[in-house]
Design an enzyme around this catalytic site. Structure first.
Site, PDB file in Angstrom:
ATOM      1  N   GLU A 196       0.874  -1.158   0.000  1.00 57.59           N
ATOM      2  CA  GLU A 196       0.000   0.000   0.000  1.00 57.59           C
ATOM      3  C   GLU A 196       0.920   1.218   0.000  1.00 57.59           C
ATOM      4  OE1 GLU A 196      -2.757   0.317   3.290  1.00 57.59           O
ATOM      5  OE2 GLU A 196      -3.469   2.244   2.531  1.00 57.59           O
TER       6      GLU A 196
ATOM      7  N   ARG B 267       6.054 -12.895   9.326  1.00 60.96           N
ATOM      8  CA  ARG B 267       6.681 -11.594   9.066  1.00 60.96           C
ATOM      9  C   ARG B 267       8.115 -11.617   9.544  1.00 60.96           C
ATOM     10  NH1 ARG B 267       2.503  -7.712   8.806  1.00 60.96           N
ATOM     11  NH2 ARG B 267       3.924  -5.959   8.878  1.00 60.96           N
TER      12      ARG B 267
ATOM     13  N   LYS C  45       4.549   0.497   9.542  1.00 64.49           N
ATOM     14  CA  LYS C  45       4.639   1.749   8.785  1.00 64.49           C
ATOM     15  C   LYS C  45       4.010   2.902   9.558  1.00 64.49           C
ATOM     16  CE  LYS C  45       3.146   0.015   4.796  1.00 64.49           C
ATOM     17  NZ  LYS C  45       2.681  -0.059   3.399  1.00 64.49           N
TER      18      LYS C  45
HETATM   19  P1  ATP Z   1       2.603  -2.308   8.021  1.00 63.89           P
HETATM   20  O1  ATP Z   1       1.939  -3.254   8.953  1.00 63.89           O
HETATM   21  O2  ATP Z   1       3.975  -1.903   8.396  1.00 63.89           O
HETATM   22  O3  ATP Z   1       1.750  -1.137   7.625  1.00 63.89           O
HETATM   23  P2  ATP Z   1       1.731  -3.722   5.764  1.00 63.89           P
HETATM   24  O4  ATP Z   1       1.758  -5.183   5.793  1.00 63.89           O
HETATM   25  O5  ATP Z   1       0.415  -3.076   5.962  1.00 63.89           O
HETATM   26  O6  ATP Z   1       2.846  -3.156   6.713  1.00 63.89           O
HETATM   27  P3  ATP Z   1       1.847  -3.457   2.979  1.00 63.89           P
HETATM   28  O7  ATP Z   1       2.209  -2.275   2.181  1.00 63.89           O
HETATM   29  O8  ATP Z   1       0.435  -3.913   2.956  1.00 63.89           O
HETATM   30  O9  ATP Z   1       2.309  -3.147   4.435  1.00 63.89           O
HETATM   31  O10 ATP Z   1       2.807  -4.666   2.672  1.00 63.89           O
HETATM   32  C1  ATP Z   1       3.041  -5.168   1.390  1.00 63.89           C
HETATM   33  C2  ATP Z   1       3.452  -6.598   1.494  1.00 63.89           C
HETATM   34  O11 ATP Z   1       4.594  -6.736   2.322  1.00 63.89           O
HETATM   35  C3  ATP Z   1       2.361  -7.438   2.121  1.00 63.89           C
HETATM   36  O12 ATP Z   1       2.213  -8.620   1.354  1.00 63.89           O
HETATM   37  C4  ATP Z   1       2.873  -7.756   3.483  1.00 63.89           C
HETATM   38  O13 ATP Z   1       2.420  -8.996   3.929  1.00 63.89           O
HETATM   39  C5  ATP Z   1       4.385  -7.725   3.290  1.00 63.89           C
HETATM   40  N1  ATP Z   1       5.053  -7.369   4.527  1.00 63.89           N
HETATM   41  C6  ATP Z   1       4.855  -6.255   5.264  1.00 63.89           C
HETATM   42  N2  ATP Z   1       5.607  -6.279   6.364  1.00 63.89           N
HETATM   43  C7  ATP Z   1       6.314  -7.432   6.338  1.00 63.89           C
HETATM   44  C8  ATP Z   1       7.267  -8.037   7.199  1.00 63.89           C
HETATM   45  N3  ATP Z   1       7.665  -7.455   8.330  1.00 63.89           N
HETATM   46  N4  ATP Z   1       7.783  -9.236   6.841  1.00 63.89           N
HETATM   47  C9  ATP Z   1       7.406  -9.820   5.698  1.00 63.89           C
HETATM   48  N5  ATP Z   1       6.515  -9.310   4.850  1.00 63.89           N
HETATM   49  C10 ATP Z   1       5.964  -8.131   5.145  1.00 63.89           C
HETATM   50 MG    MG Z   2      -1.153  -3.989   4.600  1.00 63.47          MG
END
Ligand code: ATP
Ligand code: MG
Length: 556
Positions: free
Chosen positions: A34, A259, A269
């Site tokens: 996102e 994760r 984020k």
């Molecule tokens: P945050 O919780 O920090 O906002 P998010 O998962 O909402 O992170 P996205 O932009 O939706 O952020 O993430 C894009 C992709 O990266 C998703 O498929 C998510 O599962 C993966 N991702 C995010 N954080 C991690 C992590 N710490 N380890 C592995 N994959 C991750």
């Molecule tokens: Mg997300």
């Protein structure tokens, strides 16, 4: 360090699917950020996994898809940084797609669900919807608007789209089961009204799809075969499947993995944005941030980050990886590629009393003993030098193999010198050392067999260039900053000493034109790189890593 591919449970699933001819033998993954923040090292893990699969299997593909369904938090700045970071990490950013390009298709699918009697418009307030959802122990209550006719729902949904209502006045919900033990099944919201301008679609829409509704459709529309996400989406998988089954469209398989979490830092984020917004750091690319842009600015190589992701592996159990593992990955890589140079962080003046006045010698030095192709350079030597303050000690113990009155040391690439006199100021501080050199030891060795244990780095005073050096420690004081004590915010555990700025450092003259992106080892001090704010008149270097894991030792 093995470049060969390690298998994992996801590869095993894919191998089996390909063997059985599922999806016509295709493999197509995606990385779906996102655009509401910069990428962090957790995202790198997901990128290495998804793009790694596309690289390793014949004809396989991976999309970079912006999951841009929430205009409130998203921005073009984030889109651009994500593309840049993906390229920097070493992956192909050719297939760039946007969920917002599917808004019209998603709308049509929603109309289909309404026609099938599987979705309805609800007039309850957001608060009423939350309260009627029930809990893990008690079922939810059905909305009084749940049994509207299909015709009424179609009309109201169209009115939602055509700007007839205020934010929060109505939502579209899937009609599933308010008593389901899986809370995600209790008539989840598919669309909400948001009168917000979108960074790509402008004001074309005032309704926006919710994640669970949108994500499976995005995957399906793109023909994704394996939709890989993190474990928190496990409980959402039944809903992902439900939507695609009801619509009878291409149905990718969702697979979850753990994760990546690292000690002494955070990966959310939302929290990273808070650090930026509240000025705890200088920006998303502050070298203390776990973002890819921060690590890049700190001098991390993309290879070292990919290596960490490989070593951590792909598993289904959540845990916190010791940040020392990442630091070791960067040390191993930079040991191979960094250019060895000399820089004195805390200078002390040395005068060589028997060196011919006004003489300057150009001494030859290897740029990188690990790689001959990096060549050689010359370093000017003169009768006045800077050495490191910590390389001199009065009344030194026997095991101090550096400089002290009456002792001899080797100057790297240069000569042996012996300290004869220690000059102090009125406060009794040592300000200058008077030494003599042995002209027969040029290059830093002697053929008479005498033993000199210590080798010091140095910089010729008339040739030295000044620089500011920034040394970094962990951003947080505690191993898991997500777990702060009651009444504490995660920001209460920020390490106040995470940045130490040293002014007046003395560098060898070759560093005057140091280029952004070059990896250096300052001999005996650590790995360093030019900071993005550096100019030829005001040089700034960042410490990427110490030479050894001194932090881990200190805390044992
Ligand atoms: P945050 O919780 O920090 O906002 P998010 O998962 O909402 O992170 P996205 O932009 O939706 O952020 O993430 C894009 C992709 O990266 C998703 O498929 C998510 O599962 C993966 N991702 C995010 N954080 C991690 C992590 N710490 N380890 C592995 N994959 C991750
Ligand atoms: Mg997300």
């Amino acid at each position: 360090m093995a470049e060969e591919i390690q298998s994992n449970f996801i590869r095993e699933i894919i191998d089996l699917d390909l063997e059985q001819g599922k999806n016509d033998g295709r493999l197509h993954t995606r990385f779906p950020p996102e655009p509401n923040g910069y990428l962090h090292i957790g995202h790198a893990k997901s990128i290495c996994l998804n793009f790694g699969l596309a690289n390793d299997y014949d004809d396989a593909k991976c999309n970079l898809r912006f999951d841009d369904t929430n205009p409130v938090k998203e921005d073009e700045e984030y889109v651009n940084s994500i593309i840049e970071d993906l390229k920097w990490l070493g992956f192909n950013a050719d297939r760039i797609l946007y969920a917002s390009d599917y808004f019209e298709k998603m709308y049509a699918f929603a109309v289909q669900l309404i026609r099938q009697g599987n979705a309805y418009v609800d007039d309850q307030t957001p608060n009423e919807i939350r309260e009627s959802r029930g809990s893990l122990k008690s079922p939810g209550t059905e909305s009084p608007f749940r049994n509207r006719t299909i015709e009424e729902n179609l009309q109201l949904f169209e009115d939602m789209r055509s700007d007839k209502f205020q934010n929060g006045e109505k939502v579209l919900r899937a009609k599933i089961d308010m008593a389901s033990p899986n809370l995600n099944f209790r008539d989840p919201i598919m669309y909400r009204i948001l009168h917000t301008t979108h960074h790509r679609t402008g004001d074309a829409w005032c309704i926006y799809p919710m994640y669970d509704w949108a994500h499976g459709l995005e995957d399906s529309i793109e023909g994704i075969t394996h939709s890989i996400c993190t474990l928190e989406f496990q409980d959402h998988r039944p809903l992902y499947n439900w939507f695609l089954e009801k619509l009878e469209v291409h149905h990718p398989q969702q697979i979850e993995f753990a994760r990546l979490n690292l000690s002494y830092t955070i990966m959310s984020k939302r929290k990273l944005k808070q650090l930026v917004d509240e000025d705890h750091v200088s920006g998303w690319d502050d070298p203390r941030m776990p973002t890819l842009s921060g690590l890049r600015r700190k001098g991390y190589s993309p290879k070292s980050i990919r290596e960490l992701c490989d070593r951590v592996g792909v598993v289904r159990r959540d845990g916190i990886i010791d940040i020392a593992l990442l630091e070791n990955c960067v040390r191993e890589d930079l040991n191979k590629r960094s250019q060895r140079v000399m820089a004195v962080l805390n200078p002390l003046k040395v005068v060589i009393t028997n060196y011919p006045e006004n003489q300057i010698e150009d001494l030859e030095a290897n740029n990188n003993p690990e790689n001959e192709e990096d060549g050689k350079r010359t370093i000017p030597f003169s009768g006045e030098l800077w050495i490191e303050k910590s390389d001199f000690m009065e009344d030194a113990p026997k095991k101090f193999f550096r400089l002290s009155e009456g002792r001899e040391v080797r100057l790297k690439h240069a000569y042996y010198i012996t300290c004869n006199d220690v000059i102090k100021n009125d406060d009794g501080e040592v300000v200058e050392l008077h030494c003599t050199y042995d002209p027969k030891t040029k290059g830093g060795w002697s053929d008479d067999g005498r033993r000199v244990k210590g080798t010091l780095h140095w910089v010729s005073i008339p040739h030295a260039v000044d620089a500011e050096i920034r040394q970094y420690e962990h951003l947080f004081n505690i191993e898991n900053p997500n777990k702060s004590k009651d009444g504490e915010s995660f920001t209460d555990n920020i390490n106040p000493d995470s940045l130490l700025t040293i002014h007046g450092c003395k560098l060898e003259p070759s560093l005057k034109n140091a280029a952004l992106g070059t990896y250096y080892q300052f001999l005996r001090n650590g790995y360093y790189c030019v900071d993005a704010d550096s100019t030829t008149d005001a040089l700034i270097f960042n410490r990427t890593a110490t030479l050894r894991d001194t932090w881990g030792k200190k805390n044992k």
